[in-house]
Design a protein around this motif. Structure first.
Motif, PDB file in Angstrom:
ATOM      1  N   GLU A  72      16.858 -53.464 -68.366  1.00 43.34           N
ATOM      2  CA  GLU A  72      16.316 -53.348 -67.006  1.00 43.34           C
ATOM      3  C   GLU A  72      15.579 -54.630 -66.601  1.00 43.34           C
ATOM      4  O   GLU A  72      15.670 -55.067 -65.440  1.00 43.34           O
ATOM      5  N   PHE A  73      14.880 -55.242 -67.524  1.00 44.55           N
ATOM      6  CA  PHE A  73      14.247 -56.531 -67.233  1.00 44.55           C
ATOM      7  C   PHE A  73      15.299 -57.566 -66.848  1.00 44.55           C
ATOM      8  O   PHE A  73      15.117 -58.341 -65.900  1.00 44.55           O
ATOM      9  N   ALA A  74      16.402 -57.594 -67.600  1.00 40.54           N
ATOM     10  CA  ALA A  74      17.462 -58.569 -67.319  1.00 40.54           C
ATOM     11  C   ALA A  74      18.036 -58.367 -65.926  1.00 40.54           C
ATOM     12  O   ALA A  74      18.307 -59.330 -65.197  1.00 40.54           O
ATOM     13  N   GLU A  75      18.208 -57.113 -65.544  1.00 40.31           N
ATOM     14  CA  GLU A  75      18.729 -56.814 -64.214  1.00 40.31           C
ATOM     15  C   GLU A  75      17.766 -57.300 -63.127  1.00 40.31           C
ATOM     16  O   GLU A  75      18.181 -57.903 -62.125  1.00 40.31           O
ATOM     17  N   LEU A  76      16.504 -57.055 -63.321  1.00 38.95           N
ATOM     18  CA  LEU A  76      15.514 -57.479 -62.331  1.00 38.95           C
ATOM     19  C   LEU A  76      15.419 -58.996 -62.245  1.00 38.95           C
ATOM     20  O   LEU A  76      15.315 -59.541 -61.139  1.00 38.95           O
ATOM     21  N   ARG A  77      15.431 -59.682 -63.370  1.00 38.25           N
ATOM     22  CA  ARG A  77      15.333 -61.148 -63.324  1.00 38.25           C
ATOM     23  C   ARG A  77      16.433 -61.740 -62.460  1.00 38.25           C
ATOM     24  O   ARG A  77      16.225 -62.729 -61.756  1.00 38.25           O
ATOM     25  N   THR A  78      17.624 -61.112 -62.481  1.00 35.84           N
ATOM     26  CA  THR A  78      18.761 -61.609 -61.702  1.00 35.84           C
ATOM     27  C   THR A  78      18.719 -61.133 -60.250  1.00 35.84           C
ATOM     28  O   THR A  78      18.900 -61.924 -59.323  1.00 35.84           O
ATOM     29  N   ALA A  79      18.475 -59.842 -60.049  1.00 34.02           N
ATOM     30  CA  ALA A  79      18.634 -59.243 -58.726  1.00 34.02           C
ATOM     31  C   ALA A  79      17.358 -59.206 -57.898  1.00 34.02           C
ATOM     32  O   ALA A  79      17.399 -59.349 -56.674  1.00 34.02           O
ATOM     33  N   GLU A  80      16.222 -59.006 -58.545  1.00 31.12           N
ATOM     34  CA  GLU A  80      14.966 -58.832 -57.806  1.00 31.12           C
ATOM     35  C   GLU A  80      13.790 -59.139 -58.741  1.00 31.12           C
ATOM     36  O   GLU A  80      13.129 -58.239 -59.239  1.00 31.12           O
ATOM     37  N   PRO A  81      13.539 -60.418 -58.997  1.00 28.72           N
ATOM     38  CA  PRO A  81      12.579 -60.794 -60.042  1.00 28.72           C
ATOM     39  C   PRO A  81      11.139 -60.367 -59.774  1.00 28.72           C
ATOM     40  O   PRO A  81      10.342 -60.306 -60.708  1.00 28.72           O
ATOM     41  N   VAL A  82      10.798 -60.110 -58.528  1.00 33.75           N
ATOM     42  CA  VAL A  82       9.501 -59.510 -58.192  1.00 33.75           C
ATOM     43  C   VAL A  82       9.806 -58.230 -57.429  1.00 33.75           C
ATOM     44  O   VAL A  82      10.356 -58.271 -56.333  1.00 33.75           O
ATOM     45  N   ARG A  83       9.475 -57.110 -58.023  1.00 29.43           N
ATOM     46  CA  ARG A  83       9.886 -55.824 -57.445  1.00 29.43           C
ATOM     47  C   ARG A  83       8.707 -54.860 -57.419  1.00 29.43           C
ATOM     48  O   ARG A  83       7.929 -54.768 -58.370  1.00 29.43           O
ATOM     49  N   TRP A  84       8.605 -54.124 -56.329  1.00 29.96           N
ATOM     50  CA  TRP A  84       7.575 -53.097 -56.199  1.00 29.96           C
ATOM     51  C   TRP A  84       7.981 -51.876 -57.008  1.00 29.96           C
ATOM     52  O   TRP A  84       9.086 -51.347 -56.857  1.00 29.96           O
ATOM     53  N   ILE A  85       7.072 -51.420 -57.885  1.00 30.96           N
ATOM     54  CA  ILE A  85       7.309 -50.224 -58.700  1.00 30.96           C
ATOM     55  C   ILE A  85       6.330 -49.149 -58.229  1.00 30.96           C
ATOM     56  O   ILE A  85       5.125 -49.227 -58.500  1.00 30.96           O
ATOM     57  N   PRO A  86       6.820 -48.149 -57.499  1.00 27.87           N
ATOM     58  CA  PRO A  86       5.905 -47.111 -57.009  1.00 27.87           C
ATOM     59  C   PRO A  86       5.443 -46.193 -58.132  1.00 27.87           C
ATOM     60  O   PRO A  86       6.174 -45.942 -59.095  1.00 27.87           O
ATOM     61  N   GLN A  87       4.219 -45.711 -58.008  1.00 26.28           N
ATOM     62  CA  GLN A  87       3.674 -44.735 -58.936  1.00 26.28           C
ATOM     63  C   GLN A  87       3.081 -43.587 -58.138  1.00 26.28           C
ATOM     64  O   GLN A  87       2.334 -43.816 -57.188  1.00 26.28           O
ATOM     65  N   SER A  88       3.428 -42.385 -58.524  1.00 26.35           N
ATOM     66  CA  SER A  88       2.974 -41.219 -57.766  1.00 26.35           C
ATOM     67  C   SER A  88       1.613 -40.767 -58.268  1.00 26.35           C
ATOM     68  O   SER A  88       1.267 -40.937 -59.443  1.00 26.35           O
ATOM     69  N   GLY A  89       0.837 -40.185 -57.363  1.00 25.92           N
ATOM     70  CA  GLY A  89      -0.469 -39.665 -57.729  1.00 25.92           C
ATOM     71  C   GLY A  89      -1.377 -40.763 -58.246  1.00 25.92           C
ATOM     72  O   GLY A  89      -1.379 -41.883 -57.751  1.00 25.92           O
ATOM     73  N   ASN A  90      -2.119 -40.435 -59.283  1.00 23.79           N
ATOM     74  CA  ASN A  90      -3.057 -41.395 -59.872  1.00 23.79           C
ATOM     75  C   ASN A  90      -2.654 -41.670 -61.318  1.00 23.79           C
ATOM     76  O   ASN A  90      -3.489 -41.798 -62.197  1.00 23.79           O
ATOM     77  N   VAL A  91      -1.341 -41.791 -61.555  1.00 26.03           N
ATOM     78  CA  VAL A  91      -0.818 -41.820 -62.912  1.00 26.03           C
ATOM     79  C   VAL A  91      -1.402 -42.960 -63.747  1.00 26.03           C
ATOM     80  O   VAL A  91      -1.583 -42.823 -64.957  1.00 26.03           O
ATOM     81  N   ALA A  92      -1.733 -44.099 -63.123  1.00 22.23           N
ATOM     82  CA  ALA A  92      -2.251 -45.247 -63.871  1.00 22.23           C
ATOM     83  C   ALA A  92      -3.769 -45.333 -63.841  1.00 22.23           C
ATOM     84  O   ALA A  92      -4.351 -46.216 -64.476  1.00 22.23           O
ATOM     85  N   GLY A  93      -4.408 -44.445 -63.084  1.00 21.22           N
ATOM     86  CA  GLY A  93      -5.861 -44.436 -63.020  1.00 21.22           C
ATOM     87  C   GLY A  93      -6.469 -45.309 -61.942  1.00 21.22           C
ATOM     88  O   GLY A  93      -7.694 -45.446 -61.871  1.00 21.22           O
ATOM     89  N   PHE A  94      -5.643 -45.889 -61.049  1.00 22.81           N
ATOM     90  CA  PHE A  94      -6.156 -46.868 -60.089  1.00 22.81           C
ATOM     91  C   PHE A  94      -6.220 -46.367 -58.642  1.00 22.81           C
ATOM     92  O   PHE A  94      -6.578 -47.118 -57.744  1.00 22.81           O
ATOM     93  N   GLN A  95      -5.853 -45.126 -58.398  1.00 24.54           N
ATOM     94  CA  GLN A  95      -5.917 -44.564 -57.045  1.00 24.54           C
ATOM     95  C   GLN A  95      -5.145 -45.427 -56.048  1.00 24.54           C
ATOM     96  O   GLN A  95      -5.609 -45.701 -54.941  1.00 24.54           O
ATOM     97  N   ASP A  96      -3.951 -45.893 -56.456  1.00 25.36           N
ATOM     98  CA  ASP A  96      -3.132 -46.677 -55.540  1.00 25.36           C
ATOM     99  C   ASP A  96      -1.684 -46.204 -55.628  1.00 25.36           C
ATOM    100  O   ASP A  96      -1.395 -45.170 -56.235  1.00 25.36           O
ATOM    101  N   GLU A  97      -0.774 -46.972 -55.045  1.00 22.10           N
ATOM    102  CA  GLU A  97       0.609 -46.516 -54.909  1.00 22.10           C
ATOM    103  C   GLU A  97       1.564 -47.161 -55.909  1.00 22.10           C
ATOM    104  O   GLU A  97       2.747 -46.846 -55.916  1.00 22.10           O
TER     105      GLU A  97
END
Length: 411
Positions: free
Chosen positions: A26-51
């Motif tokens: 998946e990293f290889a795919e992103l480096r070629t197609a979209e090297p900076v990509r937004w990864i959404p996270q639902s709820g507060n899964v990472a603890g940061f109260q963001d998206e």
């Protein structure tokens, strides 16, 4: 353009994913197609109260983020890309006292002090003691009658002893410091039945132990690193709290990462037997750097944008979290020939396993390289016929490429 290889909901920081594999395809795919990509996270899964966060996957972009702390802050949300969803915000903010999570100029002040402990002279002063310890560790492992766990019998011990030697932890106390450091990073893995609260309590134990050590050295300075760092605060030294947080960082950054580099390195040798034969015959100086590139013990850290900026053709807004994925950068074919091959003679090797440069480049790189060289030399001398018994059992973690068991046989 959407990246077709990523299904909806795919998250590079999902601990269930990293328990099974590092997502290199998946990293290889992103480096070629979209090297900076937004990864959404639902709820507060990472603890940061963001998206969610931006995933940065190319070597050049990871270096850019790492070397521009005025744009990409470690302080705002810390360098840890994912906490437990139930962590209170004040617990995240409390980690700003750790060097890893500071920005210049405060980071510059503290680092200039603590790097006194990592001078070439200081590291050379540890070499012979660590060589003897490495030989003793391997001799002890060789005494097993049958298969044994490489992690607990070999990989764990030398990094712990190195940190303990560096800061002068008495031998009788080293076991409990090791146990505390394990608990601080293992709370994502249900096998250990360690909660976020237990992890926090273990961190508090390390802090208290180190602060007490600092207080003792202020009263009675000795000829050791602790005294050098804390004995004279008014002369640019650390106060007791700062020393405590420094040791807390060492317990994870210096202990866990080197342990996992050694474990992944042994697994790489045993699954690439031609490299093990080459290493035993030649002992190339380049081996440790390739082991770290291959292992990349820290899959990712994060920064937070201090202003609107552009990276990889994407507009990153002030306050957005940015994940810098060292594991992806270290397999970037624009930088490495045959990046998916394990080659202990690789030279040059501009990997980012010690960070992407800038203010947070690994303080203990020379010590880690020394440990890796010493332990593999000892293994090659005493257990040249080491063989793999079973596949590694991986740690469930959101950002550490960890192995908790690797069954081997001395042959």
């Amino acid at each position: 353009m959407p990246c077709p290889a990523l299904p909806d909901g795919f998250d590079f920081t999902d601990p269930d994913l990293l328990q099974h594999r590092v997502p290199l395809p998946e990293f290889a795919e992103l480096r070629t197609a979209e090297p900076v990509r937004w990864i959404p996270q639902s709820g507060n899964v990472a603890g940061f109260q963001d998206e969610g966060y931006w995933a940065v996957t190319r070597h050049a972009d990871v270096k850019y983020v790492s070397t521009h702390p005025e744009i990409f802050s470690s302080y705002l949300n810390t360098a840890i890309i994912r906490f437990n969803e139930h962590i209170p915000r004040e617990s995240i903010d409390a980690q700003r006292f750790i060097l890893l999570n500071m920005d210049p100029p405060e980071h510059t002040r503290v680092r200039q002090i603590v790097q006194r402990g990592f001078t070439p002279r200081a590291i050379r002063g540890l070499e012979e003691r660590l060589r003897q310890r490495a030989q003793g560790i391997v001799d002890g492992a060789r005494a097993h009658d049958g298969p044994f766990d490489f992690v607990t019998s070999v990989a764990c011990e030398l990094p712990l002893q190195a940190i303990a030697e560096l800061i002068g932890v008495p031998q009788d106390d080293r076991g409990k410091v090791f146990e505390w450091s394990n608990k601080m990073i293992a709370y994502d893995d249900p096998e250990y039945a360690i909660t976020q609260e237990v992890g926090a309590q273990s961190a508090a134990e390390v802090l208290a132990y180190a602060m007490n050590m600092a207080a003792e050295r202020k009263q009675c300075p000795a000829q050791d690193i602790v005294s050098t760092l804390v004995a004279a605060e008014d002369e640019g030294n650390l106060n007791s709290d700062e020393f405590g947080f420094f040791v807390l960082m060492l317990a994870v950054a210096g202990n866990e990462t080197t342990r996992n580099a050694i474990t992944h390195g042994m697994h790489a040798f045993l699954t690439h037997p031609e490299q093990w034969e080459l290493y035993k015959a030649q002992r190339p100086d380049t081996a440790a750097e390739e082991i770290v590139r291959w292992a990349t013990p820290v899959v990712s850290f994060q920064r937070t944008a201090t202003q609107d900026t552009e990276l990889g053709g994407k507009l990153i807004k002030k306050g957005d979290r940015v994940g810098i994925f060292y594991a992806s950068a270290n397999h970037d074919p624009e930088v490495f020939e045959r990046p998916d091959e394990f080659d202990v003679t690789r030279d040059p090797n501009p990997h980012l396993g010690f960070g992407g440069g800038g203010p947070h480049f690994c303080l203990g790189k020379s010590l880690a390289v020394l440990e890796i060289n010493l332990i593999f030399n000892a293994i090659a001398d005493a257990m040249p016929g080491l063989s793999l018994v079973d596949d590694p059992r991986r740690l469930r973690s959101a950002w550490i490429n960890g192995v908790k068991e690797l069954r081997v046989s001395a042959g």
